[in-house]
Design a protein around this motif. Structure first.
Motif, PDB file in Angstrom:
ATOM      1  N   ALA A  72      19.076 -20.733  -0.128  1.00  0.00           N
ATOM      2  CA  ALA A  72      19.049 -19.110   0.332  1.00  0.00           C
ATOM      3  C   ALA A  72      19.234 -19.154   1.770  1.00  0.00           C
ATOM      4  N   PRO A  73      20.082 -17.779   2.107  1.00  0.00           N
ATOM      5  CA  PRO A  73      20.289 -17.619   3.296  1.00  0.00           C
ATOM      6  C   PRO A  73      18.648 -17.405   4.184  1.00  0.00           C
ATOM      7  N   LEU A  74      18.632 -17.581   5.550  1.00  0.00           N
ATOM      8  CA  LEU A  74      17.356 -17.384   6.128  1.00  0.00           C
ATOM      9  C   LEU A  74      16.843 -15.991   6.120  1.00  0.00           C
ATOM     10  N   TRP A  75      17.764 -15.041   5.908  1.00  0.00           N
ATOM     11  CA  TRP A  75      17.159 -13.789   6.174  1.00  0.00           C
ATOM     12  C   TRP A  75      16.374 -13.438   4.615  1.00  0.00           C
ATOM     13  N   MET A  76      16.448 -14.139   3.694  1.00  0.00           N
ATOM     14  CA  MET A  76      15.776 -14.013   2.542  1.00  0.00           C
ATOM     15  C   MET A  76      14.391 -14.434   2.669  1.00  0.00           C
ATOM     16  N   TRP A  77      13.967 -15.023   3.531  1.00  0.00           N
ATOM     17  CA  TRP A  77      12.536 -15.589   4.004  1.00  0.00           C
ATOM     18  C   TRP A  77      12.024 -14.680   4.872  1.00  0.00           C
ATOM     19  N   ALA A  78      12.405 -13.877   5.350  1.00  0.00           N
ATOM     20  CA  ALA A  78      12.142 -12.690   6.658  1.00  0.00           C
ATOM     21  C   ALA A  78      10.934 -12.006   5.964  1.00  0.00           C
ATOM     22  N   GLY A  79      10.894 -11.514   4.378  1.00  0.00           N
ATOM     23  CA  GLY A  79       9.726 -10.697   3.928  1.00  0.00           C
ATOM     24  C   GLY A  79       8.473 -11.005   4.374  1.00  0.00           C
ATOM     25  N   GLY A  80       8.031 -12.248   4.338  1.00  0.00           N
ATOM     26  CA  GLY A  80       6.649 -12.794   4.932  1.00  0.00           C
ATOM     27  C   GLY A  80       6.649 -12.335   6.447  1.00  0.00           C
ATOM     28  N   ALA A  81       7.482 -12.493   7.036  1.00  0.00           N
ATOM     29  CA  ALA A  81       7.096 -12.214   8.474  1.00  0.00           C
ATOM     30  C   ALA A  81       6.741 -10.708   8.674  1.00  0.00           C
ATOM     31  N   PHE A  82       7.787 -10.025   7.917  1.00  0.00           N
ATOM     32  CA  PHE A  82       7.538  -8.501   8.136  1.00  0.00           C
ATOM     33  C   PHE A  82       6.332  -8.083   7.309  1.00  0.00           C
ATOM     34  N   LEU A 117      19.341   1.367   5.238  1.00  0.00           N
ATOM     35  CA  LEU A 117      19.371   0.326   4.267  1.00  0.00           C
ATOM     36  C   LEU A 117      20.375   0.785   3.091  1.00  0.00           C
ATOM     37  N   ASP A 118      20.023   2.041   2.636  1.00  0.00           N
ATOM     38  CA  ASP A 118      20.536   2.416   1.679  1.00  0.00           C
ATOM     39  C   ASP A 118      22.352   2.940   2.030  1.00  0.00           C
ATOM     40  N   HIS A 119      22.413   3.499   3.254  1.00  0.00           N
ATOM     41  CA  HIS A 119      23.626   4.105   3.618  1.00  0.00           C
ATOM     42  C   HIS A 119      24.682   2.837   3.983  1.00  0.00           C
ATOM     43  N   PHE A 120      24.223   1.767   4.201  1.00  0.00           N
ATOM     44  CA  PHE A 120      25.056   0.418   4.504  1.00  0.00           C
ATOM     45  C   PHE A 120      24.946  -0.459   3.340  1.00  0.00           C
ATOM     46  N   GLY A 121      24.096  -0.330   2.386  1.00  0.00           N
ATOM     47  CA  GLY A 121      24.008  -0.963   1.309  1.00  0.00           C
ATOM     48  C   GLY A 121      23.580  -2.426   1.479  1.00  0.00           C
ATOM     49  N   LEU A 122      22.817  -2.484   2.594  1.00  0.00           N
ATOM     50  CA  LEU A 122      22.189  -3.803   3.089  1.00  0.00           C
ATOM     51  C   LEU A 122      21.369  -4.628   2.187  1.00  0.00           C
ATOM     52  N   PHE A 123      21.432  -6.145   2.292  1.00  0.00           N
ATOM     53  CA  PHE A 123      20.531  -6.927   1.560  1.00  0.00           C
ATOM     54  C   PHE A 123      20.759  -6.627   0.034  1.00  0.00           C
ATOM     55  N   GLY A 124      22.011  -6.396  -0.368  1.00  0.00           N
ATOM     56  CA  GLY A 124      22.489  -6.346  -1.704  1.00  0.00           C
ATOM     57  C   GLY A 124      22.050  -5.017  -2.263  1.00  0.00           C
ATOM     58  N   LEU A 125      21.560  -4.104  -1.546  1.00  0.00           N
ATOM     59  CA  LEU A 125      21.312  -2.751  -2.145  1.00  0.00           C
ATOM     60  C   LEU A 125      22.541  -1.937  -2.332  1.00  0.00           C
ATOM     61  N   ALA A 126      22.536  -1.154  -3.615  1.00  0.00           N
ATOM     62  CA  ALA A 126      23.772  -0.315  -3.760  1.00  0.00           C
ATOM     63  C   ALA A 126      23.729   0.677  -2.633  1.00  0.00           C
ATOM     64  N   GLU A 127      24.880   1.106  -2.231  1.00  0.00           N
ATOM     65  CA  GLU A 127      25.378   2.089  -1.174  1.00  0.00           C
ATOM     66  C   GLU A 127      24.980   3.437  -1.666  1.00  0.00           C
ATOM     67  N   ARG A 128      24.145   4.104  -0.747  1.00  0.00           N
ATOM     68  CA  ARG A 128      23.783   5.424  -1.080  1.00  0.00           C
ATOM     69  C   ARG A 128      24.073   6.256   0.016  1.00  0.00           C
ATOM     70  N   GLN A 129      25.195   7.163   0.133  1.00  0.00           N
ATOM     71  CA  GLN A 129      25.576   7.592   1.679  1.00  0.00           C
ATOM     72  C   GLN A 129      24.434   8.719   1.964  1.00  0.00           C
ATOM     73  N   LEU A 130      24.593   8.799   3.346  1.00  0.00           N
ATOM     74  CA  LEU A 130      23.722   9.429   4.128  1.00  0.00           C
ATOM     75  C   LEU A 130      24.331  10.918   3.996  1.00  0.00           C
ATOM     76  N   THR A 131      23.706  11.645   3.162  1.00  0.00           N
ATOM     77  CA  THR A 131      24.197  12.992   2.823  1.00  0.00           C
ATOM     78  C   THR A 131      23.316  14.007   3.641  1.00  0.00           C
ATOM     79  N   THR A 132      23.594  15.344   3.648  1.00  0.00           N
ATOM     80  CA  THR A 132      23.033  16.546   4.421  1.00  0.00           C
ATOM     81  C   THR A 132      21.652  16.395   3.744  1.00  0.00           C
TER      82      THR A 132
END
Length: 161
Positions: A72-82, A117-132
């Motif tokens: 697993a990529p290192l970023w997946m283990w960051a949840g504990g630090a957060f 996170l939604d706008h850029f679809g980061l960490f495997g999330l589906a993209e949801r554009q930043l709308t008005t």
């Protein structure tokens, strides 16, 4: 998804949010008693393990894949630090900002980060554009945060912040 399913998810999300001020207030008192907020953070995480481990055992969950753990990529283990960051900051800030002020500001931060996170679809999330409407909703939330934190007695609230 059925409306009843959606309602169940909404209720669970509200419960998840409702436990935050309780956790923060209890941990703030624990931090004072233990002499430092970081001791309370450690105690909170140890209690979490103590509560979670019997649940995992009772559900007889299979062990995680060793292959996944090692690859697993290192970023997946960051949840504990957060988690440590959130718990520690809650311990320190809740007594100064009050429960409603802390939760409002934390929620504002969560909303801003969630929009990104939604706008850029980061960490495997589906993209949801930043709308008005989404931006307006976030701005309304920021206005609500300001009212909650400073609406009652601006001079007193600013002096204690």
């Amino acid at each position: 998804m059925t409306p009843l399913h959606w309602l169940g998810l909404i209720v669970l999300a509200v419960i998840a949010g409702a436990v935050v001020p309780f956790q923060s207030a209890i941990n703030a008192n624990l931090g004072r008693g233990l002499g430092h907020p970081l001791w309370a953070t450690l105690a909170s995480l140890l209690v979490s393990i103590g509560v979670l481990l019997p649940v995992i055992l009772a559900l007889r969950l299979p062990l995680p894949s060793l292959a996944f753990i090692t690859q697993a990529p290192l970023w997946m283990w960051a949840g504990g630090a957060f988690g440590v960051c959130f718990i520690s900051l809650a311990l320190m800030l809740l007594p100064k900002l009050g429960a409603s002020g802390f939760v409002a500001l934390a929620l504002a931060g969560q909303m801003l980060a969630s929009l990104m996170l939604d706008h850029f679809g980061l960490f495997g999330l589906a993209e949801r554009q930043l709308t008005t409407p989404r931006v307006v909703g976030a701005l309304l939330l920021m206005g609500g945060v300001a009212l909650i934190q400073f609406g009652g007695a601006p001079a007193k609230a600013l002096a204690s912040a």
